[in-house]
Design a protein around this motif. Structure first.
Motif, PDB file in Angstrom:
ATOM      1  N   SER A  85      36.488  36.963  50.065  1.00 36.70           N
ATOM      2  CA  SER A  85      37.294  37.161  51.043  1.00 36.70           C
ATOM      3  C   SER A  85      36.831  38.496  51.940  1.00 36.70           C
ATOM      4  N   GLY A 121      42.684  35.602  50.287  1.00 43.03           N
ATOM      5  CA  GLY A 121      42.463  36.159  49.066  1.00 43.03           C
ATOM      6  C   GLY A 121      42.919  35.174  48.004  1.00 43.03           C
ATOM      7  N   GLY A 125      39.779  34.232  46.478  1.00 39.27           N
ATOM      8  CA  GLY A 125      39.533  35.379  45.810  1.00 39.27           C
ATOM      9  C   GLY A 125      39.127  36.624  46.828  1.00 39.27           C
ATOM     10  N   TRP A 126      39.271  37.858  46.222  1.00 41.91           N
ATOM     11  CA  TRP A 126      38.919  38.799  46.869  1.00 41.91           C
ATOM     12  C   TRP A 126      37.411  39.359  47.191  1.00 41.91           C
ATOM     13  N   ARG A 127      36.596  38.842  46.266  1.00 43.68           N
ATOM     14  CA  ARG A 127      35.178  38.935  46.307  1.00 43.68           C
ATOM     15  C   ARG A 127      34.711  38.256  47.766  1.00 43.68           C
ATOM     16  N   GLN A 145      45.721  33.632  43.204  1.00 43.20           N
ATOM     17  CA  GLN A 145      44.629  32.612  43.375  1.00 43.20           C
ATOM     18  C   GLN A 145      44.822  31.643  42.327  1.00 43.20           C
ATOM     19  N   ARG A 146      45.374  32.081  41.043  1.00 44.35           N
ATOM     20  CA  ARG A 146      45.500  31.092  40.116  1.00 44.35           C
ATOM     21  C   ARG A 146      46.640  29.964  40.283  1.00 44.35           C
ATOM     22  N   SER A 160      44.835  37.838  46.477  1.00 43.01           N
ATOM     23  CA  SER A 160      44.152  37.172  45.419  1.00 43.01           C
ATOM     24  C   SER A 160      44.858  37.041  44.036  1.00 43.01           C
ATOM     25  N   THR A 161      46.069  37.520  43.846  1.00 46.12           N
ATOM     26  CA  THR A 161      47.156  37.788  42.616  1.00 46.12           C
ATOM     27  C   THR A 161      47.427  36.216  42.435  1.00 46.12           C
TER      28      THR A 161
END
Length: 193
Positions: A36, A28, A32-34, A158-159, A155-156
């Motif tokens: 993953s 994630g 990212g979540w999409r 990811q940045r 994913s939080t």
């Protein structure tokens, strides 16, 4: 065990940090979540196959031969060391090098996850296959939902992975968690000898 107790115990076990959850969160954070989300199928297949194998074949064999359980624990610990090493090495690669968490890694990690043994031998009722279907359906829904929670959690971050220094820390933290889990499995294996 009542249905509500089953749901609560399975949810708490699935939410506990472990090798599969570490990989899902790392993916994630990495892609990212999409992208993953497809890994949730690998997790579900891994758990369901582990339960089937343990319930139908290996469970009785392992119960009658404790050394087999010890050997399996040692094998899982070695696999976790391999995964930890791969993530640690990933921390020194350029970010554009691609994804490190694959469908196959999540599937194999989940297949070897000790939580599968707990589901198969302790939490699922000692019933035949048709009677297990509703229980397996509930467990499957929980596996996907909680796995998705781990992907979202990752994913939080990811940045943060866009910065090479933070990415290195993230991969090494994931590797450290897997290394700790491997150490715990190895210690349990040594105690059982």
């Amino acid at each position: 065990m009542s249905l509500l107790a089953f749901i609560a115990v399975c949810a708490s076990l699935l939410a506990t940090p472990g090798p599969t959850n570490t990989l899902l969160a790392t993916s994630g954070a990495e892609i990212g979540w999409r992208r993953s989300a497809a890994l949730l199928a690998a997790e579900l297949l891994g758990y369901l196959l582990a339960i089937a194998i343990l319930r139908l074949a290996l469970g009785p064999f392992i119960a009658s031969r404790p050394i087999v359980a010890t050997a399996l624990q040692a094998g899982v610990a070695l696999y976790l060391v391999y995964l930890a090493t791969a993530l640690w090495q990933r921390s020194s690669l350029p970010l554009a090098h691609g994804r490190s968490i694959t469908f196959a890694r999540v599937f194999l990690t989940t297949l070897l996850n000790p939580k599968g043994l707990i589901f198969a031998s302790t939490l699922l009722p000692p019933a035949g296959f048709p009677a297990l279907l509703p229980w397996l359906a509930l467990l499957s829904a929980e596996i996907v939902a909680i796995g998705f929670g781990w992907v979202l959690l990752g994913s939080t971050l990811q940045r943060s992975l866009q910065d090479p220094a933070r990415a290195r820390i993230g991969y090494r933290a994931s590797a450290a968690v897997l290394g700790l889990l491997a150490s715990m499995m190895a210690a349990r294996t040594l105690v059982s000898l």
